[in-house]
Design a protein around this motif. Structure first.
Motif, PDB file in Angstrom:
ATOM      1  N   UNK A 212       0.888  -1.189   0.042  1.00  0.00           N
ATOM      2  CA  UNK A 212       0.074  -0.013   0.020  1.00  0.00           C
ATOM      3  C   UNK A 212       0.634   1.130  -0.078  1.00  0.00           C
ATOM      4  N   UNK A 213       0.162   2.450  -0.199  1.00  0.00           N
ATOM      5  CA  UNK A 213       0.994   3.554  -0.280  1.00  0.00           C
ATOM      6  C   UNK A 213       1.414   4.058   0.993  1.00  0.00           C
ATOM      7  N   UNK A 214       0.864   3.730   2.074  1.00  0.00           N
ATOM      8  CA  UNK A 214       1.452   4.055   3.397  1.00  0.00           C
ATOM      9  C   UNK A 214       2.730   3.361   3.834  1.00  0.00           C
ATOM     10  N   UNK A 215       3.177   2.103   2.958  1.00  0.00           N
ATOM     11  CA  UNK A 215       4.265   1.559   3.097  1.00  0.00           C
ATOM     12  C   UNK A 215       5.510   2.098   2.604  1.00  0.00           C
ATOM     13  N   UNK A 216       4.880   2.637   1.301  1.00  0.00           N
ATOM     14  CA  UNK A 216       5.991   3.440   0.266  1.00  0.00           C
ATOM     15  C   UNK A 216       6.332   4.708   1.212  1.00  0.00           C
ATOM     16  N   UNK A 217       5.291   5.608   1.922  1.00  0.00           N
ATOM     17  CA  UNK A 217       5.854   7.030   2.530  1.00  0.00           C
ATOM     18  C   UNK A 217       6.624   6.479   3.759  1.00  0.00           C
ATOM     19  N   UNK A 218       6.392   5.179   4.455  1.00  0.00           N
ATOM     20  CA  UNK A 218       6.969   4.763   5.676  1.00  0.00           C
ATOM     21  C   UNK A 218       8.494   4.822   5.225  1.00  0.00           C
ATOM     22  N   UNK A 219       8.793   4.140   4.117  1.00  0.00           N
ATOM     23  CA  UNK A 219      10.216   4.112   3.727  1.00  0.00           C
ATOM     24  C   UNK A 219      10.635   5.241   3.451  1.00  0.00           C
ATOM     25  N   UNK A 220      10.007   6.040   2.525  1.00  0.00           N
ATOM     26  CA  UNK A 220      10.567   7.411   1.989  1.00  0.00           C
ATOM     27  C   UNK A 220      11.007   8.194   3.104  1.00  0.00           C
ATOM     28  N   UNK A 221      10.005   8.140   4.331  1.00  0.00           N
ATOM     29  CA  UNK A 221      10.313   9.205   5.303  1.00  0.00           C
ATOM     30  C   UNK A 221      11.214   8.542   6.457  1.00  0.00           C
ATOM     31  N   UNK A 222      11.846   7.715   5.825  1.00  0.00           N
ATOM     32  CA  UNK A 222      12.803   6.607   6.899  1.00  0.00           C
ATOM     33  C   UNK A 222      12.242   6.458   8.317  1.00  0.00           C
ATOM     34  N   UNK A 223      11.075   5.961   8.296  1.00  0.00           N
ATOM     35  CA  UNK A 223      10.476   5.554   9.613  1.00  0.00           C
ATOM     36  C   UNK A 223      10.819   4.425   9.851  1.00  0.00           C
ATOM     37  N   UNK A 224      11.977   4.042  10.219  1.00  0.00           N
ATOM     38  CA  UNK A 224      12.435   2.847  10.957  1.00  0.00           C
ATOM     39  C   UNK A 224      12.118   2.256  12.382  1.00  0.00           C
ATOM     40  N   UNK A 225      11.751   3.543  12.934  1.00  0.00           N
ATOM     41  CA  UNK A 225      11.714   3.158  14.258  1.00  0.00           C
ATOM     42  C   UNK A 225      10.124   3.235  14.937  1.00  0.00           C
ATOM     43  N   UNK A 226       9.089   3.420  14.105  1.00  0.00           N
ATOM     44  CA  UNK A 226       7.884   3.262  14.476  1.00  0.00           C
ATOM     45  C   UNK A 226       7.078   2.894  13.511  1.00  0.00           C
ATOM     46  N   UNK A 227       6.004   2.195  14.034  1.00  0.00           N
ATOM     47  CA  UNK A 227       5.144   1.542  12.992  1.00  0.00           C
ATOM     48  C   UNK A 227       3.624   2.194  12.940  1.00  0.00           C
ATOM     49  N   UNK A 228       2.845   1.997  11.943  1.00  0.00           N
ATOM     50  CA  UNK A 228       1.446   2.672  11.927  1.00  0.00           C
ATOM     51  C   UNK A 228       0.738   2.234  13.070  1.00  0.00           C
ATOM     52  N   UNK A 229       0.933   1.218  13.650  1.00  0.00           N
ATOM     53  CA  UNK A 229       0.170   0.864  14.940  1.00  0.00           C
ATOM     54  C   UNK A 229       0.593   1.578  16.157  1.00  0.00           C
ATOM     55  N   UNK A 230       1.926   2.114  16.132  1.00  0.00           N
ATOM     56  CA  UNK A 230       2.363   3.056  16.938  1.00  0.00           C
ATOM     57  C   UNK A 230       1.666   4.442  16.938  1.00  0.00           C
ATOM     58  N   UNK A 231       1.450   4.815  15.810  1.00  0.00           N
ATOM     59  CA  UNK A 231       0.779   6.081  15.580  1.00  0.00           C
ATOM     60  C   UNK A 231      -0.715   6.152  15.952  1.00  0.00           C
ATOM     61  N   UNK A 232      -1.289   4.859  15.695  1.00  0.00           N
ATOM     62  CA  UNK A 232      -2.629   4.611  16.417  1.00  0.00           C
ATOM     63  C   UNK A 232      -2.825   4.791  17.852  1.00  0.00           C
ATOM     64  N   UNK A 233      -1.653   3.876  18.316  1.00  0.00           N
ATOM     65  CA  UNK A 233      -1.645   4.092  20.029  1.00  0.00           C
ATOM     66  C   UNK A 233      -1.764   5.641  20.422  1.00  0.00           C
ATOM     67  N   UNK A 234      -0.836   6.456  19.576  1.00  0.00           N
ATOM     68  CA  UNK A 234      -0.687   7.903  19.878  1.00  0.00           C
ATOM     69  C   UNK A 234      -1.811   8.309  19.911  1.00  0.00           C
ATOM     70  N   UNK A 235      -2.751   8.129  18.865  1.00  0.00           N
ATOM     71  CA  UNK A 235      -4.005   8.933  18.674  1.00  0.00           C
ATOM     72  C   UNK A 235      -4.906   8.414  19.740  1.00  0.00           C
ATOM     73  N   UNK A 236      -4.891   7.300  20.213  1.00  0.00           N
ATOM     74  CA  UNK A 236      -6.111   6.746  21.436  1.00  0.00           C
ATOM     75  C   UNK A 236      -5.084   7.689  22.512  1.00  0.00           C
ATOM     76  N   UNK A 237      -4.233   7.732  22.881  1.00  0.00           N
ATOM     77  CA  UNK A 237      -3.501   8.362  24.002  1.00  0.00           C
ATOM     78  C   UNK A 237      -3.884   9.874  24.164  1.00  0.00           C
TER      79      UNK A 237
END
Ligand SMILES: [Zn+2]
Length: 572
Positions: A212-237
């Motif tokens: 999916x496109x998110x995986x593409x952006x994840x690599x493009x933005x060098x997001x090695x240290x967190x996942x989409x799930x981490x972002x969702x945890x952040x939203x919930x918090x």
């Protein structure tokens, strides 16, 4: 390894492709071995630094003198005749290094990023990326053409936004509605553009061989240290901890304004009866007081700022034929930052210089990193670069009062700090709404390509994250609010960085409230690392935890709220 590369600013500015080319060829011709690869990397860095500095100096000049045709010509010459050739040669060097299979010493993060770039690179995407840029030009064109006729004068959206600070509520409402009306006129156009954006982006991900496109952006933005799930945890918090805090803040605001409900045009106006803050009379006073404030945070920062004054690395006044906005950029060879802003004589200037000052000191400190790919702004993660700047806003805030060399009386300083802290808290839910929206879009590409579904999703997320503002009777405006958020359209997924950085910055500040010297020493040490280590390591070095959880958020929000309570008393 490379001989006779110029270092003086004017000599760099005069470089032509013919001055760069032989050096690229030289690097290309060298047989890489474990013994020479680090020296080779230094050569590549020296070249990259010159290209970067030439571009940056020309870019800065175009923003300083927007009507200077000679500058524009030189800038365009660089962008059209030097940059594309340099990019192609740069790509070859990257491939050379990666195919060599060598692991240069002390270049782990740099190598990881170069590999991530290479992994998502696909010839078939080059056309699509150009297509995407054209959509962005169209988006910018539509946004730029949105002017409001206000009292017989054409006004831009940012001029309309300024009216939300007016005391007269009827005027605020009228201004807000006028701005919204213009946006709704372009509803179909932006929705149509969105469908095109989605088609291009889904195609890009497919070509890159990603699910999916998110995986593409994840690599493009060098997001090695967190996942989409981490972002969702952040939203919930944020939903659990910050949204109730914003409710408390907005409830106070509602009471002070004496309103039945807080409407979208009531969130910016100052609730006190005091007149607007006027921090300084002259630009020299603004500079010297800013320097004194930075000195209070750490004498070294005061020294750095003095260098910027002495070496003419500050362009702060507003004048005709100067671009709008504010930024800090760095000259790679001279290892010097440059701050650009348009002063207005208001507190906004103080807020801007503290923020950009943090970026500038980051550039000074990171100057010790040898390799371009672990030092330059393109490689230092935004998640941490913004810790540098937001933490500086907070670290410097106790010193904006006159008795510490700053601008204000104690009561005025308290007012400014309260407004700042309120802004920090209300930012998190706004950020979460933008980020959650994009996760939804790219997880559900079918609905995400359907403007009506997008509008409904945005409306639901507004209820989830911004429940304290009453939008009744304004449903269309509420649904289309995402149309104006350029990040969603033009820089997908770029937003959560600021929320994560803010969480780190508040932790640095919390440390400083206990022991400033120790906290600032850690902060400085982290700035010297550039991007040589991972995000969790950068945060740790700064004395913070790279985290997404409700508990960290709670500790930070509690601290902000208790500080706000204290400041309320000083302000009265
Ligand atoms: Zn910044």
């Amino acid at each position: 390894m490379l001989k006779n590369l110029p270092s003086a600013p004017n000599a760099i500015l005069a470089m032509e492709w013919a001055d760069y080319e032989p050096h690229f060829k030289k690097l290309q011709s060298i047989q890489l071995t474990p013994e020479n690869v680090n020296e080779w990397l230094l050569g590549w860095s020296a070249l990259a630094d010159r290209l970067d500095e030439q571009y940056t100096r020309l870019y800065v000049a175009t923003t300083q003198f927007t009507k200077d045709e000679e500058i524009e010509k030189r800038f365009n010459h660089f962008v059209e005749s030097i940059q594309p050739l340099a990019r192609a040669e740069d790509q070859k060097l990257k491939e050379k290094l990666l195919t060599s299979g060598l692991q240069p010493a002390n270049f782990k993060m740099g190598l990881k990023k170069l590999r991530a770039e290479a992994d998502i690179f696909n010839e078939a995407n080059l056309g699509l990326l150009v297509e995407e840029q054209k959509l962005t030009a169209e988006y910018n064109r539509i946004q730029g053409s949105q002017t409001v006729l206000w009292e017989g004068e054409e006004r831009t959206p940012s001029q309309m936004y300024a009216l939300l600070f007016e005391k007269d509520r009827a005027m605020r409402e009228k201004a807000w509605k006028a701005g919204t009306e213009v946006r709704l006129k372009n509803r179909e156009a932006i929705n149509g553009l969105w469908q095109k954006y989605m088609a291009v982006r889904l195609n890009i991900a497919e070509n890159a061989g990603l699910p999916d496109y998110r995986s593409y952006m994840w690599a493009q933005r060098f997001r090695f240290d967190y996942s989409p799930e981490d972002c969702k945890t952040f939203h919930k918090g944020i939903e659990e901890i910050v949204v109730p805090a914003v409710k408390r803040i907005y409830e106070k605001r509602r009471q002070r304004l004496g309103l039945e409900a807080l409407r979208p045009w009531d969130t910016e106006v100052d609730t006190s009866n005091a007149s607007p803050l006027k921090p300084y009379e002259t630009l020299d006073e603004f500079k010297s007081k800013s320097r004194d404030i930075f000195t209070k945070v750490d004498p070294k920062f005061g020294e750095y700022f003095q260098v910027m004054i002495d070496e003419n690395l500050l362009d702060l006044d507003s004048r005709k034929h100067k671009a709008p906005g504010a930024y800090n950029l760095t000259y790679g060879v001279s290892k010097r930052p440059f701050i650009f802003m348009n002063n207005s004589g208001t507190h906004g200037d103080v807020a801007t210089i503290l923020h950009e000052g943090g970026h500038a000191f980051h550039a000074f400190e990171a100057g010790v990193v040898p390799y371009f790919h672990e030092r330059s702004e393109n490689f230092v993660p935004v998640e941490f670069a913004e810790v540098a700047s937001i933490a500086m806003e907070l670290l410097a805030s106790p010193y904006i009062a006159k008795e510490h060399g700053g601008f204000y009386t104690e009561a005025e300083a308290a007012r400014a700090r309260l407004e700042h802290l309120e802004g920090r808290i209300t930012f998190w839910p706004r950020m979460a709404r933008v980020d959650a929206f994009q996760h939804w879009v790219y997880e559900n590409p079918k609905d995400g390509s359907d403007p009506t579904a997008c509008e409904n999703q945005w409306s639901e997320l507004t209820d989830r994250f911004i429940p304290s503002i009453d939008f009744s009777g304004l449903e269309d405006a509420k649904k289309t609010d995402w149309h104006r958020i350029l990040h969603i359209h033009t820089i997908p997924f770029y937003f959560v960085e600021y929320g994560l950085a803010q969480l780190g910055a508040v932790q640095v500040w919390a440390n400083a409230l206990k022991d400033q010297q120790q906290a600032v020493a850690k902060y400085r040490r982290a700035l010297t690392l550039g991007s040589t280590v991972s995000l969790p390591e950068l945060f740790q070095a700064a004395g913070a935890k790279f985290s997404f959880d409700a508990q960290t958020l709670k500790t930070c929000v509690d601290l902000i709220e208790s500080q706000m309570e204290r400041l309320e008393q000083v302000k009265e």
